[in-house]
Motif scaffolding. Structure first.
Motif, short mmCIF file in Angstrom:
data_model
loop_
_atom_site.label_atom_id
_atom_site.label_comp_id
_atom_site.label_asym_id
_atom_site.label_seq_id
_atom_site.Cartn_x
_atom_site.Cartn_y
_atom_site.Cartn_z
N UNK A 257 -9.18 -9.98 -63.02
CA UNK A 257 -8.29 -9.98 -64.19
C UNK A 257 -7.52 -11.29 -64.27
N UNK A 258 -8.01 -12.18 -65.09
CA UNK A 258 -7.46 -13.53 -65.24
C UNK A 258 -6.54 -13.58 -66.44
N UNK A 259 -5.50 -14.41 -66.38
CA UNK A 259 -4.64 -14.55 -67.54
C UNK A 259 -3.54 -15.57 -67.30
N UNK A 260 -2.89 -15.97 -68.39
CA UNK A 260 -1.79 -16.93 -68.35
C UNK A 260 -0.49 -16.14 -68.32
N UNK A 261 0.13 -16.04 -67.15
CA UNK A 261 1.32 -15.22 -67.00
C UNK A 261 2.52 -15.82 -67.72
N UNK A 262 3.22 -15.02 -68.53
CA UNK A 262 4.45 -15.52 -69.15
C UNK A 262 5.54 -15.77 -68.10
N UNK A 263 6.56 -16.49 -68.49
CA UNK A 263 7.68 -16.81 -67.60
C UNK A 263 8.30 -15.51 -67.06
N UNK A 264 8.49 -15.46 -65.75
CA UNK A 264 9.12 -14.31 -65.13
C UNK A 264 8.18 -13.16 -64.83
#
Length: 363
Positions: A257-264
């Motif tokens: 499960x790949x993704x661009x994590x938001x801040x925090x």
């Protein structure tokens, strides 16, 4: 169950309505992919699978065993509402903020759940609603009377509440194995820390309490087939225990499960950790998924391939990444050396001119 079919498209303005527009358009792919999967004859020594969006997978074997995993037939945000997340939401617990996450569904529905047939088992990895879906459960329950419903304790409790018959339910924990046709389904330890801060929306046996044991909430799966083995990491974060699983099992293809994590937020695996996951699992192919579905977690999978190119010789990687498209097919081992999926472009014989159809003179 009521069946829905695409209706005839309107030919005059008076025939247009919101309801007719929805029924003539949705799902966007109609039954195209359902038909493709049903018609597929899987060659001996291989397995085929299709990406259905998020971490949803349809696995089909040479022996015609069909397993559906984590198909989500729902949507994300459909309104701005009051601009805040509901109390107790997992992202609120994780980040400490109340602002609504703009998680709009990004990809179309590529399969019609109401047209699903011939599924031998529905496997679900964990309790999050973009993996454990009531529409998918209802469709499989009604259309595939012999299908088994396989999942960890809290998933099974939810199916039970929804009305799935008891004789279809199979509860698994890490270390358990279930034989489904020609496929051995192995439940593996999951590493989904997000699941441990998930509210208990469905009022099951946890009764709102935060569990100490992830095994009741989530499992990963290893699908062992005569054509190779598929590891489904669900929403697991990176763990050193991937190496243990890779040492103890043959893993040919792995999904992460790949993704661009938001801040925090630390919810999805980064490009660096996708490569670490692949190396630890001793897999031959690593395929990123999940990055496609939420607008606020979208990431460019080419970042993975560029990092792989940069590191592969120095670190002596023995695996390759594969960049997929939702609705696309992957066949192992036929596609193990490919790096990227492309849909059939058609028109293979466009300039053969083997019939009487003339080409336009202006060409």
């Amino acid at each position: 169950m009521e069946e829905f079919f695409m209706v005839k498209k309107p030919t005059t303005l008076n025939e247009v309505s919101r309801e007719k527009w929805i029924l003539s358009t949705f799902p966007e792919w109609g039954t195209y992919l359902n038909e493709e999967i049903a018609a597929e004859k899987v060659a001996k020594g291989t397995f085929a699978m299709w990406w259905l969006g998020c971490t949803g997978i349809w696995l089909k074997t040479h022996e015609d065993t069909n397993i559906l995993c984590d198909l989500w037939s729902g949507t994300g945000k459909q309104s701005h509402g009051d601009g805040t997340m509901r109390q107790g939401h997992q992202m609120m617990r994780m980040s400490g903020v109340e602002a609504m996450q703009p998680n709009l569904r990004n990809k179309p529905f590529v399969i019609d759940p109401f047209a699903i047939k011939d599924v031998d088992a529905l496997c679900v990895t964990h309790i999050h609603s973009d993996h454990l879906d009531i529409v998918t459960a209802a469709a499989v329950n009604n259309n595939c009377p012999k299908a088994k419903f396989i999942g960890p304790k809290e998933v099974v409790e939810t199916w039970r509440k929804w009305g799935v018959p008891e004789e279809k339910l199979i509860t698994v924990k890490p270390g358990d194995e279930v034989q489904v046709g020609a496929v051995t389904v192995k439940a593996m330890q999951a590493f989904d820390r997000t699941a441990l801060v998930t509210e208990d929306d469905l009022d099951t046996t946890l009764k709102g309490k935060m569990p100490k044991d992830m095994d009741v909430m989530a499992v990963n799966y290893l699908f062992e087939t005569s054509g190779g083995n598929l590891y489904h990491a669900a929403d697991s974060h990176y763990s050193n225990l991937f190496a243990k699983q890779g040492n103890e099992n043959q893993i040919d293809v792995a999904l992460g499960a790949y993704g661009e994590n938001p801040r925090g937020i630390t919810d999805k695996v980064t490009s660096v950790d996708i490569l670490r996951m692949a190396e630890s699992l001793n897999t031959k192919v690593i395929i990123p998924v999940h990055y496609d579905i939420w607008t606020n977690f979208m990431a460019d999978p080419k970042e993975i391939t560029e990092l792989w190119k940069m590191k592969k010789d120095r670190l002596q990687y023995e695996f390759k990444p594969f960049i997929w498209e939702v609705g696309g097919k992957f066949t192992y081992p036929n596609d193990k050396d490919r790096m990227e999926f492309m849909f059939d472009r058609g028109f293979h014989d466009a300039f053969k001119n083997d019939n009487d159809t003339p080409f336009p003179s202006f060409l």
